[in-house]
Design a protein around this motif. Sequence first.
Motif, short mmCIF file in Angstrom:
data_model
loop_
_atom_site.label_atom_id
_atom_site.label_comp_id
_atom_site.label_asym_id
_atom_site.label_seq_id
_atom_site.Cartn_x
_atom_site.Cartn_y
_atom_site.Cartn_z
N LEU A 122 -31.83 32.65 -23.65
CA LEU A 122 -32.35 31.30 -23.39
C LEU A 122 -32.38 30.47 -24.66
O LEU A 122 -32.07 29.28 -24.65
CB LEU A 122 -33.76 31.38 -22.78
CG LEU A 122 -33.82 31.78 -21.31
CD1 LEU A 122 -35.27 32.00 -20.89
CD2 LEU A 122 -33.16 30.74 -20.43
N VAL B 139 -28.93 29.25 -25.30
CA VAL B 139 -28.62 28.12 -24.42
C VAL B 139 -29.29 26.85 -24.95
O VAL B 139 -28.68 25.78 -25.00
CB VAL B 139 -29.07 28.42 -22.97
CG1 VAL B 139 -28.96 27.18 -22.10
CG2 VAL B 139 -28.24 29.56 -22.39
N GLN C 120 -26.56 38.89 -19.00
CA GLN C 120 -27.75 39.10 -19.82
C GLN C 120 -27.47 39.07 -21.32
O GLN C 120 -28.34 39.33 -22.12
CB GLN C 120 -28.38 40.45 -19.46
CG GLN C 120 -28.80 40.54 -18.01
CD GLN C 120 -29.90 39.55 -17.68
OE1 GLN C 120 -30.97 39.60 -18.26
NE2 GLN C 120 -29.64 38.65 -16.75
N LEU D 263 -32.79 35.52 -17.50
CA LEU D 263 -32.20 35.67 -18.83
C LEU D 263 -33.24 36.12 -19.85
O LEU D 263 -34.37 35.65 -19.84
CB LEU D 263 -31.59 34.34 -19.30
CG LEU D 263 -30.37 33.85 -18.53
CD1 LEU D 263 -29.98 32.46 -19.00
CD2 LEU D 263 -29.22 34.81 -18.68
N ILE E 190 -27.18 26.67 -14.74
CA ILE E 190 -27.44 28.11 -14.70
C ILE E 190 -28.47 28.37 -13.61
O ILE E 190 -29.64 28.03 -13.76
CB ILE E 190 -27.95 28.64 -16.06
CG1 ILE E 190 -26.96 28.31 -17.17
CG2 ILE E 190 -28.20 30.14 -15.98
CD1 ILE E 190 -27.45 28.68 -18.56
N ASP E 191 -28.00 28.92 -12.51
CA ASP E 191 -28.89 29.28 -11.42
C ASP E 191 -29.47 30.66 -11.74
O ASP E 191 -28.77 31.51 -12.29
CB ASP E 191 -28.10 29.32 -10.11
CG ASP E 191 -28.98 29.17 -8.88
OD1 ASP E 191 -30.21 29.27 -9.01
OD2 ASP E 191 -28.43 28.98 -7.78
N GLU E 192 -30.71 30.88 -11.43
CA GLU E 192 -31.40 32.14 -11.72
C GLU E 192 -31.57 32.37 -13.22
O GLU E 192 -31.55 33.50 -13.70
CB GLU E 192 -30.66 33.33 -11.08
CG GLU E 192 -30.49 33.24 -9.57
CD GLU E 192 -31.79 33.30 -8.79
OE1 GLU E 192 -32.79 33.85 -9.30
OE2 GLU E 192 -31.81 32.79 -7.66
N ALA E 193 -31.75 31.29 -13.97
CA ALA E 193 -31.89 31.40 -15.43
C ALA E 193 -33.16 32.14 -15.83
O ALA E 193 -33.24 32.66 -16.95
CB ALA E 193 -31.88 30.01 -16.06
N HIS E 194 -34.13 32.23 -14.94
CA HIS E 194 -35.36 32.96 -15.27
C HIS E 194 -35.10 34.44 -15.54
O HIS E 194 -35.93 35.12 -16.13
CB HIS E 194 -36.40 32.79 -14.15
CG HIS E 194 -35.98 33.41 -12.85
ND1 HIS E 194 -35.12 32.77 -11.99
CD2 HIS E 194 -36.28 34.60 -12.30
CE1 HIS E 194 -34.91 33.55 -10.94
NE2 HIS E 194 -35.61 34.66 -11.10
N LEU F 167 -22.26 35.20 -21.59
CA LEU F 167 -22.60 33.92 -20.98
C LEU F 167 -21.62 32.85 -21.47
O LEU F 167 -21.07 32.09 -20.68
CB LEU F 167 -24.04 33.52 -21.32
CG LEU F 167 -24.51 32.22 -20.69
CD1 LEU F 167 -25.89 32.41 -20.07
CD2 LEU F 167 -24.57 31.10 -21.70
N VAL G 130 -35.10 21.84 -16.36
CA VAL G 130 -35.45 23.05 -15.63
C VAL G 130 -35.98 22.66 -14.27
O VAL G 130 -36.81 21.75 -14.15
CB VAL G 130 -36.53 23.85 -16.41
CG1 VAL G 130 -36.96 25.08 -15.62
CG2 VAL G 130 -36.03 24.24 -17.78
N PRO H 162 -26.22 34.66 -14.12
CA PRO H 162 -25.77 34.66 -15.51
C PRO H 162 -25.86 36.04 -16.15
O PRO H 162 -26.75 36.82 -15.85
CB PRO H 162 -26.74 33.69 -16.18
CG PRO H 162 -27.95 33.68 -15.32
CD PRO H 162 -27.46 33.92 -13.92
#
Length: 191
Positions: free
Chosen positions: A175, A178, A114, A170, A164-168, A119, A78, A112
């Motif tokens: 998560l 993933v 939701q 999700l 995964i950009d902008e994973a926050h 995904l 991360v 990504p």
Amino acid sequence: MVVSAPPSSDLPKRAEVRVEPPNVAGSLLRPDHIYQAMGLVEDPFKITPDLDYLYASSQHIENIRQLEYAAMGGALSVLTGEVGLGKTLICRKILSDFSATDTVKTAYLLNPPQDFGYLMVNVIYDLTGVRVQPRSGNNHYLVEELYRILLEEAKVGRQVVLIIDEAHRLPAEVLEGVRLLTNLETSKQKL
């Protein structure tokens, strides 16, 4: 009461007046003039991440090195930081580094979805160019398809890396899905 406009032939004719702007060439400072005066050929301060303007500070280099090392070992990593610190630019640098070799295949999700099923559909599409259809409530077949792809890539000596950009953004259950992908492995290596 109904009011209607008179026919256009009854309207008075207006004189056409054309006003030319004053000739002020050279009197206004345009951004391109400023950049040229500084010896630049284009705007280095664009809002989009551009690898040509990556300032490789020692912290950026260390982040890139650690993320690439972790990715090659199959680890989940991360990268966090405040807005505008270059996280997306670092992702693009890593993608660029990996694309320069034939030992790594990447899937990159910028925004990504939701839903874990969608995904997975996007990951499989990035890796194969084939769009599979999600099935409502059943993502197991998508994980199996990804596992098959990972095994094929491992057979030819390629590591697969998912960024995964902008994973926050999700949801927690996505998560967790993933995270569970890190369990995909052979008896010898993480896939």
